[in-house]
Design a protein around this motif. Structure first.
Motif, PDB file in Angstrom:
ATOM      1  N   ALA A  13     -37.449   4.969 -38.359  1.00  0.00           N
ATOM      2  CA  ALA A  13     -38.427   5.797 -39.061  1.00  0.00           C
ATOM      3  C   ALA A  13     -38.821   7.005 -38.213  1.00  0.00           C
ATOM      4  O   ALA A  13     -38.985   8.121 -38.730  1.00  0.00           O
ATOM      5  N   ALA A  14     -38.965   6.802 -36.896  1.00  0.00           N
ATOM      6  CA  ALA A  14     -39.293   7.924 -36.008  1.00  0.00           C
ATOM      7  C   ALA A  14     -38.149   8.939 -35.973  1.00  0.00           C
ATOM      8  O   ALA A  14     -38.380  10.156 -35.957  1.00  0.00           O
ATOM      9  N   LEU A  15     -36.915   8.435 -35.958  1.00  0.00           N
ATOM     10  CA  LEU A  15     -35.758   9.334 -35.989  1.00  0.00           C
ATOM     11  C   LEU A  15     -35.761  10.170 -37.264  1.00  0.00           C
ATOM     12  O   LEU A  15     -35.542  11.391 -37.225  1.00  0.00           O
ATOM     13  N   MET A  16     -36.019   9.536 -38.400  1.00  0.00           N
ATOM     14  CA  MET A  16     -36.020  10.273 -39.659  1.00  0.00           C
ATOM     15  C   MET A  16     -37.133  11.323 -39.679  1.00  0.00           C
ATOM     16  O   MET A  16     -36.981  12.390 -40.286  1.00  0.00           O
ATOM     17  N   SER A  17     -38.262  11.054 -39.021  1.00  0.00           N
ATOM     18  CA  SER A  17     -39.326  12.059 -38.929  1.00  0.00           C
ATOM     19  C   SER A  17     -38.825  13.313 -38.224  1.00  0.00           C
ATOM     20  O   SER A  17     -39.124  14.445 -38.636  1.00  0.00           O
ATOM     21  N   LEU A  18     -38.064  13.110 -37.157  1.00  0.00           N
ATOM     22  CA  LEU A  18     -37.498  14.251 -36.436  1.00  0.00           C
ATOM     23  C   LEU A  18     -36.510  15.022 -37.310  1.00  0.00           C
ATOM     24  O   LEU A  18     -36.505  16.253 -37.330  1.00  0.00           O
ATOM     25  N   LEU A  19     -35.657  14.289 -38.040  1.00  0.00           N
ATOM     26  CA  LEU A  19     -34.632  14.941 -38.853  1.00  0.00           C
ATOM     27  C   LEU A  19     -35.226  15.642 -40.068  1.00  0.00           C
ATOM     28  O   LEU A  19     -34.646  16.615 -40.572  1.00  0.00           O
ATOM     29  N   PRO A  51     -27.959  22.781 -33.901  1.00  0.00           N
ATOM     30  CA  PRO A  51     -27.581  21.363 -34.009  1.00  0.00           C
ATOM     31  C   PRO A  51     -28.336  20.439 -33.056  1.00  0.00           C
ATOM     32  O   PRO A  51     -27.883  19.329 -32.803  1.00  0.00           O
ATOM     33  N   ALA A  52     -29.488  20.913 -32.531  1.00  0.00           N
ATOM     34  CA  ALA A  52     -30.250  20.071 -31.607  1.00  0.00           C
ATOM     35  C   ALA A  52     -30.686  18.763 -32.255  1.00  0.00           C
ATOM     36  O   ALA A  52     -30.940  17.769 -31.560  1.00  0.00           O
ATOM     37  N   GLN A  53     -30.755  18.728 -33.598  1.00  0.00           N
ATOM     38  CA  GLN A  53     -31.132  17.493 -34.299  1.00  0.00           C
ATOM     39  C   GLN A  53     -30.167  16.352 -34.009  1.00  0.00           C
ATOM     40  O   GLN A  53     -30.532  15.174 -34.121  1.00  0.00           O
ATOM     41  N   LEU A  54     -28.940  16.696 -33.664  1.00  0.00           N
ATOM     42  CA  LEU A  54     -27.952  15.654 -33.407  1.00  0.00           C
ATOM     43  C   LEU A  54     -28.262  14.850 -32.148  1.00  0.00           C
ATOM     44  O   LEU A  54     -27.849  13.694 -32.033  1.00  0.00           O
ATOM     45  N   ALA A  84     -16.045   0.990 -28.128  1.00  0.00           N
ATOM     46  CA  ALA A  84     -17.130   1.971 -28.226  1.00  0.00           C
ATOM     47  C   ALA A  84     -16.897   3.178 -27.334  1.00  0.00           C
ATOM     48  O   ALA A  84     -17.219   4.310 -27.711  1.00  0.00           O
ATOM     49  N   ALA A  85     -16.336   2.963 -26.160  1.00  0.00           N
ATOM     50  CA  ALA A  85     -16.120   4.090 -25.242  1.00  0.00           C
ATOM     51  C   ALA A  85     -15.161   5.110 -25.839  1.00  0.00           C
ATOM     52  O   ALA A  85     -15.350   6.325 -25.698  1.00  0.00           O
ATOM     53  N   VAL A  86     -14.120   4.634 -26.514  1.00  0.00           N
ATOM     54  CA  VAL A  86     -13.165   5.542 -27.146  1.00  0.00           C
ATOM     55  C   VAL A  86     -13.819   6.276 -28.315  1.00  0.00           C
ATOM     56  O   VAL A  86     -13.681   7.496 -28.474  1.00  0.00           O
ATOM     57  N   ARG A  87     -14.565   5.532 -29.119  1.00  0.00           N
ATOM     58  CA  ARG A  87     -15.208   6.145 -30.287  1.00  0.00           C
ATOM     59  C   ARG A  87     -16.304   7.119 -29.879  1.00  0.00           C
ATOM     60  O   ARG A  87     -16.609   8.071 -30.617  1.00  0.00           O
ATOM     61  N   ALA A  88     -16.919   6.910 -28.729  1.00  0.00           N
ATOM     62  CA  ALA A  88     -17.969   7.830 -28.272  1.00  0.00           C
ATOM     63  C   ALA A  88     -17.423   9.240 -28.091  1.00  0.00           C
ATOM     64  O   ALA A  88     -18.151  10.227 -28.272  1.00  0.00           O
ATOM     65  N   ALA A  89     -16.142   9.348 -27.729  1.00  0.00           N
ATOM     66  CA  ALA A  89     -15.534  10.679 -27.592  1.00  0.00           C
ATOM     67  C   ALA A  89     -15.526  11.415 -28.924  1.00  0.00           C
ATOM     68  O   ALA A  89     -15.669  12.644 -28.969  1.00  0.00           O
ATOM     69  N   ASP A  90     -15.376  10.671 -30.033  1.00  0.00           N
ATOM     70  CA  ASP A  90     -15.423  11.299 -31.354  1.00  0.00           C
ATOM     71  C   ASP A  90     -16.812  11.850 -31.647  1.00  0.00           C
ATOM     72  O   ASP A  90     -16.964  12.883 -32.307  1.00  0.00           O
ATOM     73  N   LEU A  91     -17.852  11.147 -31.167  1.00  0.00           N
ATOM     74  CA  LEU A  91     -19.216  11.648 -31.364  1.00  0.00           C
ATOM     75  C   LEU A  91     -19.423  12.949 -30.603  1.00  0.00           C
ATOM     76  O   LEU A  91     -20.089  13.873 -31.096  1.00  0.00           O
ATOM     77  N   ASP A  92     -18.842  13.042 -29.403  1.00  0.00           N
ATOM     78  CA  ASP A  92     -18.928  14.297 -28.651  1.00  0.00           C
ATOM     79  C   ASP A  92     -18.193  15.416 -29.386  1.00  0.00           C
ATOM     80  O   ASP A  92     -18.651  16.564 -29.410  1.00  0.00           O
ATOM     81  N   ALA A  93     -17.040  15.063 -29.980  1.00  0.00           N
ATOM     82  CA  ALA A  93     -16.292  16.061 -30.754  1.00  0.00           C
ATOM     83  C   ALA A  93     -17.103  16.522 -31.960  1.00  0.00           C
ATOM     84  O   ALA A  93     -17.115  17.710 -32.308  1.00  0.00           O
ATOM     85  N   LEU A  94     -17.796  15.573 -32.613  1.00  0.00           N
ATOM     86  CA  LEU A  94     -18.633  15.930 -33.760  1.00  0.00           C
ATOM     87  C   LEU A  94     -19.752  16.873 -33.327  1.00  0.00           C
ATOM     88  O   LEU A  94     -20.089  17.827 -34.045  1.00  0.00           O
ATOM     89  N   ARG A  95     -20.330  16.633 -32.159  1.00  0.00           N
ATOM     90  CA  ARG A  95     -21.389  17.505 -31.631  1.00  0.00           C
ATOM     91  C   ARG A  95     -20.860  18.913 -31.409  1.00  0.00           C
ATOM     92  O   ARG A  95     -21.528  19.903 -31.723  1.00  0.00           O
ATOM     93  N   ALA A  96     -19.635  19.019 -30.899  1.00  0.00           N
ATOM     94  CA  ALA A  96     -19.040  20.341 -30.671  1.00  0.00           C
ATOM     95  C   ALA A  96     -18.755  21.058 -31.989  1.00  0.00           C
ATOM     96  O   ALA A  96     -18.960  22.269 -32.118  1.00  0.00           O
ATOM     97  N   ILE A  97     -18.290  20.304 -32.984  1.00  0.00           N
ATOM     98  CA  ILE A  97     -18.020  20.903 -34.301  1.00  0.00           C
ATOM     99  C   ILE A  97     -19.313  21.404 -34.928  1.00  0.00           C
ATOM    100  O   ILE A  97     -19.361  22.480 -35.537  1.00  0.00           O
TER     101      ILE A  97
END
Length: 732
Positions: free
Chosen positions: A512-518, A526-529, A547-560
Motif C-alpha cells: 500500500a505504501a508503494l502504491m502511494s508513491l506510484l 523513471p525515478a518511480q521504478l 533470481a540473480a539472472v532475472r535481476a539483470a532483466d530488471l536493470d535492463a528494464l530500468r535502462a529502457i
C-alpha cells in the motif's frame, strides 16, 4: 492550393526523369535543395524521393504516390530521403506522419533523414526529428488519448498486451461455462486469434470461421457471446487491447468533422511496408487523406506474407485506382543485395503470380553462383548435407552468423537441430520468447499498469498475488472492493481499508505504501521504478531460483524506462512494440564467437545472409498443406518462398527430401511418406537452378562428391589384417 495532379498519374519507368527535380531549383527552394541531398540514389529512387512540386502559393505538395520497392532495392534509404526532401522543401516535420511497423524502423528512418539533411546543408539536421513517427498502434494510442472525450474514452485507458488479453479471454471462457463443454471448445489463444481476424479484416464472424477456423464453425453463437463479454469487460476496466487501438481509431474517423481535423493536422502521410496493412489500416489512411494529397505508401506486393495477421495484399494492388486520377507509381528494381542468378530464380518464381505489380529485379552486384536444387533421400540426409555444406562455407571464410537455414514452419528444423547439437555446432533459432513475456517482467509491469489505471483489474489481479498469502480469491475480492461505489477515492486508500489475510498483513502495508508513491502526481519518471524494484527484489528471490539472472532483466528494464518521458508512454510503447528477448541468444551460443541462424521464413523477412539454405522445399511445406484450399492462399505461399529466395546474397540452396519419416503409422505400414516436388518449381524456375544430391537410384552422391571421389570406384579392397592406421587415429 493548386497542384498539377494529372502529371502525377503518369506511370514512370526507372529511367524517367523525376518531375520534382526541376522544381528543386524553383525560387525559394534554398540551399537545402542542393543536388547532393539525393546523392547516391539511383534514378528510380530519386523519382520517388523528390516526387511533387510547388503550388501557386509556393508550398510543396503532391498527389498520391505508390513506391513498389522490390526486395533489396533500398526501400529504407528511399523513404528516408523522401522525408529529408520534404523537410528541405520547407515542410514542417511536425506535420509529417510516418507510419512503420516497428518503433525501431521509425527511429532508423528519422536518423537517415537527419544524416541526409546534414550532408546537404552542413548543419546537424536536427530539424528532421519527426514527432509523429511510429507504428500504427502507437500513433493510434496517442491520437485516441488526445481525442478520448470525443469518442467516449477515458484518456487514462490502459493497454493489454497479447498475454493479458488471452488470460482475460480464458477467465471469461470459464465464467460462461465454455471450458466445461462436452465437445471441444477453442482454447484462449485460438479464441483471441479469431477475434483479431474478425476485427482487423472486417469480415463477418461466419466468414472468418469458414475461411480460417472451420473446425470452430459450430461454436459461432458461443464465440459471439464470448466476444461480447470480452468487449464489455475491457470497457468496464477501461482498457483496450492491441486490436482496439485500430478499431477505435477507425471508428473515430467515421465522424466527418473529427476525420477532417485529424487529416488537416498532417500535410504528408508516409507509410512503410504497405503490403502488410490490414483492412482497418487502409481505411484509416483513406479517411485521413481521401483525395490522396500528400499520401505516399511504400511496399512490395511480392513480399505480402502476413495474411494470418489479417494483412490484405489487395491494399497495395488496388492502391493506384483508389484515386482519380490514379496514384503515381514508381518501381524500384535495382537490387543491392543478391547476385543475378539468385534474382533470376526469384523473378521466375514470382512471375507465376496471378495478380502483381510487375517488376524484374536486376543485380547491382552482377553475376555469381547459380542456386542449387539439392535432392536428398530423407530428413536425416538433409540435416547431414546442410551441416556439411555450412561447415564447408565456414572453412571458406563465411562465418556461421552469415549463413541461415530457413523453413516454412518451426517444427521443420527438428531433425537438423538434433544433429547440430550432436555435432556441437551452436545455433540460434529465431521466434523465441519476447522480453516482456518473462514472468518477472510481467509482474513489475502489472504493478505499474495498475497504478496508471486503477480500473485495470487484470493488472491488479496479478499484482496482488505477488504477496505471500494472497491467492486468486483474495485478489479478486480486493479488486472488486476497490471498484465498487463508496470505495475510497484513491487506490492506495482502498488497499489500506481492505482486510487482508493475517499472513499477508505486513507485506500488504508495504505494498500500500508503494502504491502511494506510484500514485503521487508529483512523482518523477523513471525515478518511480526505484522503490518498485526495491520492493520486488525480495519477491523475485522468493519466486524464482535463478533470481540473480532475472535481476539483470530488471536493470535492463530500468535502462529502457529512461528513454521515455512519462510512465504512460513507457507502458504504451513497450506493450505495442516490445524489445526482443535478451535471452534470444540463449544457452551455449552466448559462449561461442559464432553461431548458425535458424529461422522461419516469416521471421527472416527484412534480413539477409551470404548463404541461405531453404529446407523442406516440397509440396505440403511450400505450399503448406493447409493453404491449398484457396487460390489466395497458394499465392501467399508462393510469395513466402520468394521472400526466402531473396534473403540470399551469394549462395542459395533449395533442399528437397524425397521421404519424410512419420510416427504412429500402422504396425505393418511404411515409416515414411514420399514428398512431391513443390508445384512452385516449374520449368522456368528449374531452368535457373543447378541440380545436386541423390541420383535416380537413390545414392547420396552430389556433383561435388563425385568429383572428390575420383578413380576410387575400381572395386572392393581387402582390409589389412592389422589396421595400424586405425589404432593411431584412435589415440586421439
Amino acid at each position: 492550393m493548386t497542384v498539377d495532379f494529372a502529371a502525377a498519374s503518369v506511370p514512370a519507368s526507372a529511367s524517367a526523369p523525376a518531375p520534382a527535380r526541376a522544381s528543386a531549383t524553383a525560387p525559394g527552394a534554398g540551399a537545402a535543395t542542393r543536388p547532393d541531398l539525393l546523392e547516391g540514389l539511383n534514378p528510380a529512387q530519386r523519382d520517388a524521393a523528390a516526387f511533387g512540386a510547388r503550388d501557386d502559393a509556393g508550398r510543396f505538395a503532391c498527389g498520391p504516390l505508390l513506391v513498389i520497392a522490390g526486395a533489396g532495392t533500398g526501400k529504407t534509404a528511399t523513404l528516408a530521403h523522401r522525408v529529408a526532401y520534404l523537410v528541405a522543401q520547407g515542410v514542417d516535420p511536425a506535420r509529417i506522419l510516418l507510419l512503420t511497423f516497428s518503433r525501431r524502423a521509425a527511429a532508423e528512418m528519422a536518423r537517415r533523414a537527419q544524416r541526409a539533411l546534414a550532408r546537404a546543408t552542413g548543419c546537424a539536421g536536427g530539424a528532421a526529428r519527426l514527432p509523429w513517427a511510429g507504428t500504427f498502434h502507437s500513433i493510434g494510442a496517442r491520437l485516441l488519448r488526445e481525442h478520448a472525450h470525443a469518442v467516449g474514452l477515458d484518456p487514462a485507458f490502459g493497454i493489454l498486451d497479447r498475454g493479458d488479453a488471452a488470460d482475460l479471454v480464458d477467465v471469461l471462457r470459464h465464467e460462461l461455462g465454455f471450458s466445461a463443454t462436452r465437445k471441444r471448445f477453442p482454447r484462449k489463444d485460438t479464441c483471441l486469434a479469431i477475434y483479431s481476424q474478425r476485427v482487423n479484416s472486417g469480415r463477418p464472424l461466419e466468414r472468418v470461421l469458414e475461411d480460417e477456423f472451420p473446425w470452430c464453425a459450430d461454436w459461432r453463437d458461443e464465440l459471439a457471446a464470448l466476444f461480447r463479454r470480452y468487449v464489455e469487460r475491457k470497457q468496464a476496466n477501461r482498457v483496450l487491447d492491441y486490436d482496439d487501438l485500430l478499431l477505435w481509431w477507425h471508428a473515430a474517423m467515421g465522424d466527418a468533422a473529427l476525420a477532417a481535423r485529424l487529416g488537416a493536422r498532417f500535410d504528408h502521410v508516409l507509410v512503410d511496408e504497405y503490403q502488410d496493412t490490414n483492412a482497418l489500416q487502409a481505411q484509416i489512411l483513406l479517411a485521413l487523406k481521401p483525395d490522396g494529397r500528400g499520401l505516399t505508401v511504400v511496399g512490395d506486393d511480392a513480399q505480402s506474407i502476413y495474411a494470418f495477421r489479417a494483412a490484405d495484399v489487395a491494399n497495395i494492388l488496388d492502391f493506384p485506382e483508389r484515386f482519380e486520377p490514379p496514384a503515381r507509381r514508381v518501381t524500384l528494381e535495382l537490387n543491392y543485395r543478391s547476385v543475378q542468378p539468385v534474382l533470376d530464380a526469384a523473378n521466375a518464381l514470382i512471375a507465376q503470380a496471378r495478380r502483381q505489380h510487375p517488376k524484374t529485379l536486376r543485380a547491382q552486384r552482377g553475376g555469381g553462383a547459380r542456386p542449387q536444387l539439392v535432392t536428398l533421400l530423407d530428413e536425416r540426409a538433409q540435416a547431414d548435407w546442410v551441416i556439411d555444406t555450412v561447415l564447408r562455407h565456414r572453412e571458406a571464410a563465411v562465418a556461421l552468423k552469415r549463413q541461415a537455414v530457413l523453413f516454412r514452419s518451426a517444427h521443420h528444423s527438428a531433425a537438423l537441430e538434433i544433429e547440430l547439437v550432436r555435432r556441437n555446432i551452436p545455433f540460434v533459432k529465431h521466434g523465441g520468447l519476447k522480453f516482456l513475456e518473462a514472468a518477472h517482467l510481467k509482474d513489475v509491469l502489472a504493478v505499474l499498469r495498475w497504478a496508471e489505471n486503477p480500473r485495470n483489474g487484470i493488472a491488479g489481479f496479478r499484482a496482488l498475488q505477488l504477496m505471500n498469502g494472497v491467492g486468486p480469491a483474495t485478489a479478486q475480492r480486493c479488486v472488486d472492493a476497490a471498484g465498487v461505489p463508496g470505495a475510497p477515492p484513491r487506490l492506495d486508500e482502498a488497499l489500506r481499508a481492505f482486510d487482508p489475510p493475517a499472513s499477508a498483513r505486513e507485506e500488504w502495508r508495504g505494498f500500500a505504501a508503494l502504491m502511494s508513491l506510484l500514485l503521487d502526481p508529483d512523482a518523477r519518471w523513471p525515478a518511480q521504478l526505484d522503490p518498485l524494484l526495491a520492493w520486488y527484489r525480495p519477491v523475485l528471490e522468493r519466486r524464482h531460483d535463478d533470481a540473480a539472472v532475472r535481476a539483470a532483466d530488471l536493470d535492463a528494464l530500468r535502462a529502457i524506462a529512461a528513454q521515455f518521458g512519462t510512465r504512460e508512454r513507457f507502458l504504451t510503447e513497450l506493450t505495442l512494440d516490445p524489445p526482443q528477448a535478451t535471452g534470444d541468444l540463449a544457452g551455449e551460443p552466448l559462449l561461442d564467437e559464432d553461431y548458425l541462424i535458424l529461422s522461419t521464413v516469416h521471421s527472416a523477412k527484412g534480413q539477409e545472409w551470404d548463404a541461405v539454405y531453404v529446407i523442406g522445399v516440397s509440396d505440403g511445406n511450400f505450399p503448406n498443406e493447409y493453404a491449398t484450399g484457396r487460390a489466395e492462399s497458394i499465392d501467399e505461399e508462393r510469395r513466402l518462398l520468394y521472400v526466402a529466395l531473396t534473403r540470399a546474397r551469394d549462395a542459395l540452396y533449395l533442399v528437397e527430401p524425397q521421404r519424410y519419416h512419420v510416427t504412429r503409422q500402422p504396425r505393418h505400414g511404411d515409416g515414411y511418406v514420399h514428398g512431391a516436388r513443390s508445384r512452385f518449381l516449374d520449368d522456368a524456375v528449374l531452368a535457373c537452378l543447378d541440380r545436386a544430391g541423390a541420383s535416380p537410384a537413390g545414392s547420396q552422391e552430389s556433383t561435388a562428391g563425385q568429383a572428390a571421389a575420383g578413380p576410387a570406384a575400381a572395386g572392393p579392397v581387402a582390409a589389412p589384417a592389422l589396421d595400424v592406421a586405425l589404432q593411431l587415429r584412435d589415440m586421439w
